[in-house]
Design an enzyme around this catalytic site. Structure first.
Site, mmCIF file in Angstrom:
data_model
loop_
_atom_site.group_PDB
_atom_site.id
_atom_site.type_symbol
_atom_site.label_atom_id
_atom_site.label_comp_id
_atom_site.label_asym_id
_atom_site.label_seq_id
_atom_site.Cartn_x
_atom_site.Cartn_y
_atom_site.Cartn_z
ATOM 1 N N ASP A 141 -39.880 -94.729 -51.705
ATOM 2 C CA ASP A 141 -40.663 -94.110 -50.635
ATOM 3 C C ASP A 141 -41.399 -92.927 -51.250
ATOM 4 O O ASP A 141 -40.808 -91.879 -51.478
ATOM 5 C CB ASP A 141 -39.737 -93.646 -49.504
ATOM 6 C CG ASP A 141 -40.501 -93.041 -48.344
ATOM 7 O OD1 ASP A 141 -41.652 -93.458 -48.092
ATOM 8 O OD2 ASP A 141 -39.942 -92.151 -47.678
ATOM 9 N N GLU A 201 -43.801 -98.313 -50.856
ATOM 10 C CA GLU A 201 -44.512 -98.305 -49.584
ATOM 11 C C GLU A 201 -45.950 -97.855 -49.820
ATOM 12 O O GLU A 201 -46.206 -96.936 -50.608
ATOM 13 C CB GLU A 201 -43.824 -97.359 -48.602
ATOM 14 C CG GLU A 201 -44.371 -97.464 -47.198
ATOM 15 C CD GLU A 201 -43.517 -96.709 -46.206
ATOM 16 O OE1 GLU A 201 -42.885 -97.364 -45.362
ATOM 17 O OE2 GLU A 201 -43.489 -95.469 -46.285
ATOM 18 N N ASP A 207 -35.583 -89.928 -46.446
ATOM 19 C CA ASP A 207 -36.465 -90.550 -47.437
ATOM 20 C C ASP A 207 -35.732 -91.654 -48.200
ATOM 21 O O ASP A 207 -36.307 -92.700 -48.505
ATOM 22 C CB ASP A 207 -37.000 -89.504 -48.422
ATOM 23 C CG ASP A 207 -37.824 -88.432 -47.730
ATOM 24 O OD1 ASP A 207 -38.802 -88.792 -47.048
ATOM 25 O OD2 ASP A 207 -37.482 -87.245 -47.852
#
EC number: 3.1.21.10
Length: 162
Positions: free
Chosen positions: A7, A66, A138
């Site tokens: 992430d 992502e 996260d």
């Protein structure tokens, strides 16, 4: 097979590693790589070195990142894009194939709804990885990205064994 989910973030880059054995998933590790405020160059170096250390320590077979969410703050989006570049570079340099997923695709895969709330994503990650303890939100997002990539690999009939 081990899958690393990332992430991207400039201040906090979440990471999560899962083991995939057929349709079964197992949590391996998760955490966050922090970069302190200040000049951008040293912050990117800290993220890169931290992510390289995660890759060495956990030896993933594949990685997923992502995609950047574009918002109204162009400067913030650009900085996030630079952190995302590090998230793509480190695993690619290690020879890993890197998948990329939009936030809504991750949510749809993990929760079943593309606009799920963070709490729903975390709940479903806990269900799919029993006993997992998140280092941070996260890291939970990174585990969701890893789960998404594992499910997409399974859908393409790519052999996933531990």
């Amino acid at each position: 097979m081990r899958v690393l989910g990332i992430d991207p973030g400039l201040r906090n880059m979440g990471w999560g590693v899962i083991a995939v054995d057929g349709s079964r998933l197992r949590h391996v590790a998760n955490g966050v790589i922090h970069s302190e405020g200040g000049d951008l160059g040293p912050r990117l170096v800290a993220l890169y070195r931290g992510l390289c250390a995660v890759i060495i320590a956990h030896a993933p077979d594949a990685a997923a990142v992502e995609q950047t969410f574009v918002n109204k703050d162009a400067v913030g989006t650009l900085k996030l894009g630079q952190a995302r570049g590090i998230a793509l570079l480190a695993p690619a340099e290690a020879g890993l194939a890197v998948g990329e997923y939009a936030p809504n695709a991750v949510k749809k895969t993990v929760v079943g709804v593309g606009h799920a709330a963070k709490e729903q994503v975390q709940h479903m990650v806990r269900i799919q990885l029993p006993g997992v303890q998140f280092d941070s939100p996260d890291a939970a997002d990174a585990l969701a990205i890893a789960i998404c990539h594992a499910r997409h690999l399974q859908g393409r009939n790519i052999r996933v064994v531990a």
